[in-house]
Each structure stands twice: as C-alpha cells, then as structure tokens.
Design a protein around this motif. Sequence first.
Motif, PDB file in Angstrom:
ATOM      1  N   ALA A   1       9.081 -18.844 -16.834  1.00 35.54           N
ATOM      2  CA  ALA A   1       7.948 -19.669 -17.278  1.00 35.54           C
ATOM      3  C   ALA A   1       6.727 -18.809 -17.580  1.00 35.54           C
ATOM      4  N   LEU A   2       6.526 -17.763 -16.810  1.00 38.92           N
ATOM      5  CA  LEU A   2       5.350 -16.914 -16.989  1.00 38.92           C
ATOM      6  C   LEU A   2       5.332 -16.239 -18.349  1.00 38.92           C
ATOM      7  N   HIS A   3       6.516 -15.984 -18.927  1.00 36.54           N
ATOM      8  CA  HIS A   3       6.602 -15.386 -20.262  1.00 36.54           C
ATOM      9  C   HIS A   3       5.900 -16.237 -21.316  1.00 36.54           C
ATOM     10  N   THR A   4       5.884 -17.537 -21.102  1.00 40.61           N
ATOM     11  CA  THR A   4       5.239 -18.455 -22.041  1.00 40.61           C
ATOM     12  C   THR A   4       3.883 -18.931 -21.525  1.00 40.61           C
ATOM     13  N   ALA A   5       3.821 -19.243 -20.254  1.00 38.96           N
ATOM     14  CA  ALA A   5       2.651 -19.911 -19.682  1.00 38.96           C
ATOM     15  C   ALA A   5       1.365 -19.109 -19.829  1.00 38.96           C
ATOM     16  N   TYR A   6       1.425 -17.806 -19.657  1.00 40.82           N
ATOM     17  CA  TYR A   6       0.192 -17.014 -19.656  1.00 40.82           C
ATOM     18  C   TYR A   6      -0.592 -17.179 -20.955  1.00 40.82           C
ATOM     19  N   LYS A   7       0.099 -17.480 -22.054  1.00 38.68           N
ATOM     20  CA  LYS A   7      -0.570 -17.656 -23.340  1.00 38.68           C
ATOM     21  C   LYS A   7      -1.420 -18.930 -23.373  1.00 38.68           C
ATOM     22  N   TYR A   8      -1.093 -19.880 -22.497  1.00 41.06           N
ATOM     23  CA  TYR A   8      -1.720 -21.194 -22.557  1.00 41.06           C
ATOM     24  C   TYR A   8      -2.662 -21.489 -21.387  1.00 41.06           C
ATOM     25  N   PHE A   9      -2.765 -20.572 -20.436  1.00 37.01           N
ATOM     26  CA  PHE A   9      -3.708 -20.804 -19.342  1.00 37.01           C
ATOM     27  C   PHE A   9      -5.101 -20.949 -19.927  1.00 37.01           C
ATOM     28  N   ASP A  10      -5.793 -22.004 -19.537  1.00 39.94           N
ATOM     29  CA  ASP A  10      -7.165 -22.168 -20.018  1.00 39.94           C
ATOM     30  C   ASP A  10      -8.139 -21.689 -18.941  1.00 39.94           C
ATOM     31  N   ASN A  11      -9.365 -21.488 -19.354  1.00 42.08           N
ATOM     32  CA  ASN A  11     -10.367 -20.950 -18.429  1.00 42.08           C
ATOM     33  C   ASN A  11     -10.613 -21.876 -17.243  1.00 42.08           C
ATOM     34  N   GLU A  12     -10.550 -23.166 -17.475  1.00 44.30           N
ATOM     35  CA  GLU A  12     -10.773 -24.130 -16.388  1.00 44.30           C
ATOM     36  C   GLU A  12      -9.725 -23.941 -15.290  1.00 44.30           C
ATOM     37  N   TYR A  13      -8.457 -23.812 -15.695  1.00 43.44           N
ATOM     38  CA  TYR A  13      -7.378 -23.613 -14.726  1.00 43.44           C
ATOM     39  C   TYR A  13      -7.548 -22.284 -13.995  1.00 43.44           C
ATOM     40  N   LEU A  14      -7.825 -21.223 -14.740  1.00 47.81           N
ATOM     41  CA  LEU A  14      -7.980 -19.904 -14.132  1.00 47.81           C
ATOM     42  C   LEU A  14      -9.188 -19.862 -13.200  1.00 47.81           C
ATOM     43  N   ASP A  15     -10.289 -20.504 -13.590  1.00 53.13           N
ATOM     44  CA  ASP A  15     -11.476 -20.566 -12.728  1.00 53.13           C
ATOM     45  C   ASP A  15     -11.173 -21.327 -11.433  1.00 53.13           C
ATOM     46  N   ALA A  16     -10.427 -22.422 -11.556  1.00 48.90           N
ATOM     47  CA  ALA A  16     -10.063 -23.205 -10.368  1.00 48.90           C
ATOM     48  C   ALA A  16      -9.190 -22.375  -9.430  1.00 48.90           C
ATOM     49  N   LEU A  17      -8.238 -21.636  -9.993  1.00 52.86           N
ATOM     50  CA  LEU A  17      -7.397 -20.768  -9.165  1.00 52.86           C
ATOM     51  C   LEU A  17      -8.239 -19.712  -8.457  1.00 52.86           C
ATOM     52  N   GLU A  18      -9.132 -19.104  -9.206  1.00 49.99           N
ATOM     53  CA  GLU A  18      -9.982 -18.068  -8.615  1.00 49.99           C
ATOM     54  C   GLU A  18     -10.807 -18.649  -7.467  1.00 49.99           C
ATOM     55  N   ARG A  19     -11.389 -19.829  -7.669  1.00 47.29           N
ATOM     56  CA  ARG A  19     -12.161 -20.472  -6.600  1.00 47.29           C
ATOM     57  C   ARG A  19     -11.275 -20.740  -5.385  1.00 47.29           C
ATOM     58  N   ASP A  20     -10.084 -21.266  -5.653  1.00 51.10           N
ATOM     59  CA  ASP A  20      -9.166 -21.564  -4.546  1.00 51.10           C
ATOM     60  C   ASP A  20      -8.906 -20.328  -3.689  1.00 51.10           C
TER      61      ASP A  20
END
Length: 158
Positions: A92-111
């Motif tokens: 999944a990571l082969h495809t998913a990384y292209k579609y991660f949006d900033n909101e999702y990445l920011d939420a992960l970072e906060r978590d």
Amino acid sequence: MANKSNGAIDKAYQYLYGGILSGELPLGSPISEMEISAALKISRSPIREALRRMETEGLVHRYPGHGTFVTNITQKDLEDIFELRIMFELQALHTAYKYFDNEYLDALERDFMYLNPDCQPQQYYDANTRLHTGIIAYAGNERMEKFYNQLLAQMAIV
C-alpha cells in the motif's frame, strides 16, 4: 422490512463485537443465540446472520452440531496476522505516499509528538492505528482495505 432486519442484524453484531472486545465473551467461549435473543429482545435469525458475518471476519467459528464459539487466537495466528499486515502495508505504501495530504500528515505528526511516557496506552494505540490504517486507506485499494480491517478486528479481540 429490509431496514428493520438490517437494524436487528447490526444490533446483534454490535452487541457481540462489544462483548468479544470487552472480554465479556472470552476467546474460545460458546455463544448462545438464545441468551443473546433474550438480552436484545430480537429473534434468533438476525443473530445467526450477525454470527455468519463475524465468521467471515474470523471473529467466531461455527462447529456444526456443537455451536458457535469466539475464535481462539493463537500465537501462530498473531504471527500470521502481522506477516499479512506487513505485506499489505508495504504494498500500500508504494501508492499511498503519493496521496497523503498535509492535513493527514500534520495530524500524524501531532499524534506522535504528543506521546510521552505519561500517556495512556490507548493514546499510543490510537496514534499507531491512525498511521497504519491511513497507509492502507490512502492506497485506494478497497479490497485490500477490507481484508486489512478483518485482520485488525481479529487482533483487537486479543
């Protein structure tokens, strides 16, 4: 009529799933359709349907002539589940990384930045789940996501 029936099936499923997750229905324990029917005040048909659904998800196992039991997850089962999760997530990571949006990445970072030794185990679990389910979800493969969620449900009962 179908909505009423689906509502009863969902009610039975949620009741059983909650009982399994809470340990009220321990691993390997028998499931009594009659007791659940009495507790929920619904007929046994929707309970049977909920149990069939749970069987396809690996949460219960039916032994013809003996009854239905909460699946007993072994160490080997857990090893198999983790092996499959790794396979799914790497693919999944082969495809998913292209579609991660900033909101999702920011939420992960906060978590993950918020976590510290004083946090409750549930907070670690929630952050971890958000990361791993996000990888699968952003890959956009609905079949993979369905199988992955079944693996998560099986792990959750341990």
